[in-house]
Design a protein around this motif. Structure first.
Motif, mmCIF file in Angstrom:
data_model
loop_
_atom_site.group_PDB
_atom_site.id
_atom_site.type_symbol
_atom_site.label_atom_id
_atom_site.label_comp_id
_atom_site.label_asym_id
_atom_site.label_seq_id
_atom_site.Cartn_x
_atom_site.Cartn_y
_atom_site.Cartn_z
ATOM 1 N N TRP A 1 36.588 64.759 62.875
ATOM 2 C CA TRP A 1 38.029 64.886 62.661
ATOM 3 C C TRP A 1 38.523 63.896 61.627
ATOM 4 O O TRP A 1 38.020 62.761 61.543
ATOM 5 N N ASP B 1 35.275 72.910 69.482
ATOM 6 C CA ASP B 1 34.256 73.502 68.616
ATOM 7 C C ASP B 1 33.917 72.599 67.430
ATOM 8 O O ASP B 1 33.015 72.923 66.665
ATOM 9 N N TYR B 2 34.641 71.507 67.290
ATOM 10 C CA TYR B 2 34.475 70.634 66.133
ATOM 11 C C TYR B 2 33.999 69.254 66.568
ATOM 12 O O TYR B 2 34.450 68.728 67.580
ATOM 13 N N ALA C 1 39.288 69.271 60.567
ATOM 14 C CA ALA C 1 38.128 69.129 61.431
ATOM 15 C C ALA C 1 36.946 69.844 60.805
ATOM 16 O O ALA C 1 37.124 70.783 60.022
ATOM 17 N N ALA C 2 35.763 69.403 61.173
ATOM 18 C CA ALA C 2 34.555 69.994 60.615
ATOM 19 C C ALA C 2 33.497 70.158 61.694
ATOM 20 O O ALA C 2 33.399 69.348 62.619
ATOM 21 N N SER C 3 32.726 71.222 61.541
ATOM 22 C CA SER C 3 31.595 71.465 62.423
ATOM 23 C C SER C 3 30.335 71.576 61.581
ATOM 24 O O SER C 3 30.344 72.215 60.523
ATOM 25 N N THR D 1 28.872 70.880 55.956
ATOM 26 C CA THR D 1 29.935 71.455 56.771
ATOM 27 C C THR D 1 29.766 72.969 56.845
ATOM 28 O O THR D 1 29.750 73.633 55.808
ATOM 29 N N TRP E 1 35.183 74.665 58.722
ATOM 30 C CA TRP E 1 36.328 73.788 58.571
ATOM 31 C C TRP E 1 37.481 74.307 59.440
ATOM 32 O O TRP E 1 37.602 75.517 59.641
ATOM 33 N N GLY E 2 38.285 73.370 59.894
ATOM 34 C CA GLY E 2 39.452 73.776 60.663
ATOM 35 C C GLY E 2 40.639 72.885 60.358
ATOM 36 O O GLY E 2 40.481 71.735 59.942
ATOM 37 N N TYR F 1 36.100 79.164 66.799
ATOM 38 C CA TYR F 1 36.477 77.937 66.103
ATOM 39 C C TYR F 1 37.987 77.749 66.056
ATOM 40 O O TYR F 1 38.512 77.099 65.164
ATOM 41 N N GLN G 1 39.628 73.105 69.755
ATOM 42 C CA GLN G 1 39.303 71.755 69.252
ATOM 43 C C GLN G 1 37.881 71.338 69.619
ATOM 44 O O GLN G 1 37.230 70.607 68.860
ATOM 45 N N THR H 1 41.012 78.321 60.321
ATOM 46 C CA THR H 1 39.612 77.949 60.219
ATOM 47 C C THR H 1 38.930 78.769 59.135
ATOM 48 O O THR H 1 39.310 79.913 58.874
#
Length: 126
Positions: A116, A112-113, A96-98, A30, A33-34, A107, A110, A49
């Motif tokens: 979820w 950008d991720y 959420a994670a990217s 990861t 994070w959001g 970020y 939404q 984020t």
């Protein structure tokens, strides 16, 4: 890969809660994070984020100074400490994670991720 959010519940105004979100696979990397939230009848909105390099952004209008996002990279877990909760904080909170990081991205969007969690309900009574 699943993101599992927990920690929601019922609390009186002025109280605190800490939300957690853990990735099911430890090998999942990861980078950002959001946390987002969706109140009844409203659109989902950005909360906070936190990137791999500790770059942090909060929704200044509503949560800055009361909420704190943090992470445990070794455990692939992100937290949202929520203090001085208000009835208007009542919502389903989503993590959420990217898996990538772009310096030009805020970020706060939404889109950008890519991953979820299922959401955890926070209810704040007046």
């Amino acid at each position: 890969v699943q993101l599992q959010a927990s920690g929601g519940g019922y609390v009186q105004a002025g109280g605190s809660l800490r939300l957690s979100c853990v990735v099911s696979e430890r090998t999942f990397k990861t980078y950002v994070w959001g946390w987002f939230r969706q109140a009844p009848g409203k659109e989902r909105e950005f909360v906070a984020t936190l990137a791999w390099n500790d770059r942090t952004t909060y929704n200044g209008d509503s949560v800055k100074g009361r909420f704190t996002i943090s992470k445990d990279s070794a455990e692939n877990t992100v937290y949202l400490q929520m203090n001085r909760l208000r009835p208007e904080d009542t919502a389903v909170y989503y993590c959420a994670a990217s898996t990538y990081y772009k310096r030009t991205y805020s970020y706060t969007n939404q889109n950008d991720y890519g991953y979820w969690g299922q959401g955890t309900l926070v209810t704040v009574s007046s």
